[in-house]
Scaffold this motif. Structure first.
Motif, mmCIF file in Angstrom:
data_model
loop_
_atom_site.group_PDB
_atom_site.id
_atom_site.type_symbol
_atom_site.label_atom_id
_atom_site.label_comp_id
_atom_site.label_asym_id
_atom_site.label_seq_id
_atom_site.Cartn_x
_atom_site.Cartn_y
_atom_site.Cartn_z
ATOM 1 N N PRO A 240 0.724 -4.166 -12.219
ATOM 2 C CA PRO A 240 1.870 -3.399 -12.740
ATOM 3 C C PRO A 240 2.317 -2.283 -11.800
ATOM 4 C CG PRO A 240 0.147 -3.603 -14.413
ATOM 5 C CD PRO A 240 -0.427 -4.092 -13.127
ATOM 6 N N LEU B 170 4.292 -3.958 -8.957
ATOM 7 C CA LEU B 170 5.594 -4.469 -9.393
ATOM 8 C C LEU B 170 6.468 -3.392 -10.043
ATOM 9 C CD1 LEU B 170 4.395 -7.869 -10.928
ATOM 10 C CD2 LEU B 170 5.376 -7.476 -8.663
ATOM 11 N N ARG B 171 5.951 -2.194 -10.133
ATOM 12 C CA ARG B 171 6.671 -1.074 -10.778
ATOM 13 C C ARG B 171 7.066 -1.417 -12.213
ATOM 14 N NH1 ARG B 171 11.281 1.588 -7.138
ATOM 15 N NH2 ARG B 171 11.711 -0.573 -6.701
ATOM 16 N N ARG B 172 6.169 -2.056 -12.936
ATOM 17 C CA ARG B 172 6.431 -2.436 -14.317
ATOM 18 C C ARG B 172 5.596 -1.562 -15.252
ATOM 19 N NH1 ARG B 172 10.119 -4.482 -12.445
ATOM 20 N NH2 ARG B 172 10.783 -6.654 -12.354
#
Lengths: 201, 217
Positions: B105, B108-110
């Motif tokens: 995360p 992925l910058r989620r």
């Protein structure tokens, strides 16, 4: 003007990366277990000049291209390199690995010396494609006595630090003479890659 | 003439006498406490997981962060207990799997949902506790080493996460996030490589021997 004498953050990072890369020389005694694995993995990219110059070229080109390539290429490279490493460890044969590694230095160095600015995805595909060859070589040459996590960590960290060293030097492009220096280094890397490709060194 | 204060002379004299005082353990079991305390840093997979969890918790101002921290603390106790009662298993693959799960995360910058954040932190705490469990031995030694391991886990988790959160507040721009993503990429690459190494048919000389071994020694 005083600010001309100060180092930019990326240059400080690059300098720190270069110092860290020199750190294994200071180990005065034999390491065992995880530490031995880490040292073994850390030295692997440094021991092969073809690996070393290609990693520096990735950083140089990233700095030359500027944001967002300056940080996206060092993110793409270790991930794709790990895929190549998995193939090498699994014994999957990849043709012309050594040629691919030498070609990576030749092409990436040429990109720097020519000041090529392709779209980001082209740069990422090019760098990622070469990363497979580097990873495969690292994976296939894994010493069986090494600690797996330590070895993996060592060679990923060394690769990343070489990128940072390249980025640090590459930030000199902000100055006219620095631009000449960066492109000259790219030229030297490209020539060295050519020599590796022709097996003259 | 330079006159040294009496306090400085007294301090120097005290320091000269100090080696005599530390020639043996101040109290039995203290060595196990040190061994356990430093154990998370001596095993690459454990150190990587501490960094990965720190990156995940610090990557966004998650409202579930306190709950995740509590899950890590409690699960580490459970993991230590489980590892002490059922020694012998090598949890390195689990640790690296969690490294990958926590790094993804960030890379992925989620944002992750609160329940997943708490679950990941709890799983990491449990796995770290299990990995840090001492070898079988005298009850007192096992208890002291386990306490040292738990203390070390909490200390290093707090230091790493706290430093990353503080850095995010101090430098709120993009540079720190980029740095965190690069480190997450490195961690993910290492986890991928270790996992593949684990499944190759070569003899397994890579058993990391990840339990804190103080009591049996």
């Amino acid at each position: 003007m005083n600010h001309h004498r100060t180092l930019a953050p990326a240059q400080r990072l690059g300098l720190a990366a270069m110092l860290l890369l020199a750190a294994p020389l200071a180990f005065g005694h034999a390491e065992t277990g995880a530490a031995a694995g880490f040292v073994s993995g850390f030295l692997h990219p440094l021991a092969g000049p073809d690996h070393l110059i290609a990693m520096v070229a990735v950083g140089l080109w990233g700095a030359f291209l500027g944001a967002p390539a300056i940080w996206q290429l060092p993110v793409v490279f270790p991930l794709v390199m790990a895929v190549g490493g998995v193939l090498g460890i699994a014994g999957v044969t990849l043709p012309l690995v050594e040629v691919g590694i030498a070609a990576s230095a030749l092409v990436l160095g040429a990109m720097v010396v020519l000041g090529a600015r392709p779209p980001l995805w082209v740069a990422a595909v090019l760098v990622g494609g070469f990363a497979v060859f580097h990873g495969h070589a690292h994976g296939a040459e894994l010493p069986h006595a090494a600690n797996a996590v330590g070895y993996s960590a060592g060679f990923v960290v060394a690769t990343g630090l070489l990128h940072l060293a390249g980025i640090g030097f590459g930030t000199l492009v902000r100055w006219p003479y620095g631009r000449i220096a960066v492109r000259s280094l790219g030229g030297l890397i490209s020539v060295a890659g050519c020599l590796f490709l022709l097996r003259l060194v | 003439m330079i006159r040294l204060p009496a306090a400085a002379l007294l301090l120097a004299g005290g320091l000269l006498l100090a080696p005599e005082a530390v020639a043996h353990s101040p109290f039995p079991g203290i060595r196990g406490l040190y061994t356990g305390f430093l154990h998370p840093l001596t095993q690459p997979a454990q150190a990587m997981l501490l960094i990965a969890v720190g990156l995940l918790l610090a990557s966004r101002p998650y409202p579930a962060r306190p709950a995740a921290a509590a899950a890590l603390v409690i699960a580490a106790c459970g993991g230590l207990l489980a590892g002490t009662l059922a020694p012998g298993s090598d949890p390195t693959l689990l640790l690296t799997g969690l490294v990958a799960a926590a790094s993804l995360p960030v890379l992925l910058r989620r944002a992750v949902p609160g329940w997943l954040l708490v679950g990941l932190a709890g799983a990491a705490g449990g796995a770290l506790g299990f990995a840090c469990a001492p070898d079988p031995g005298a009850l007192q030694d096992v208890a002291i080493t386990s306490f040292g391991s738990w203390l070390g886990l909490m200390y290093f988790a707090a230091i790493i996460t706290g430093a990353l959160v503080a850095a995010g507040r101090r430098w709120p721009g993009q540079a720190l996030e980029v740095g965190n993503r690069i480190v997450a990429a490195w961690l993910l690459a290492i986890a991928m490589l270790f996992t593949s190494l684990n499944y190759t048919e070569t003899p397994n000389p890579w058993n990391t021997g990840s339990s804190a071994s103080s009591p049996s020694t």
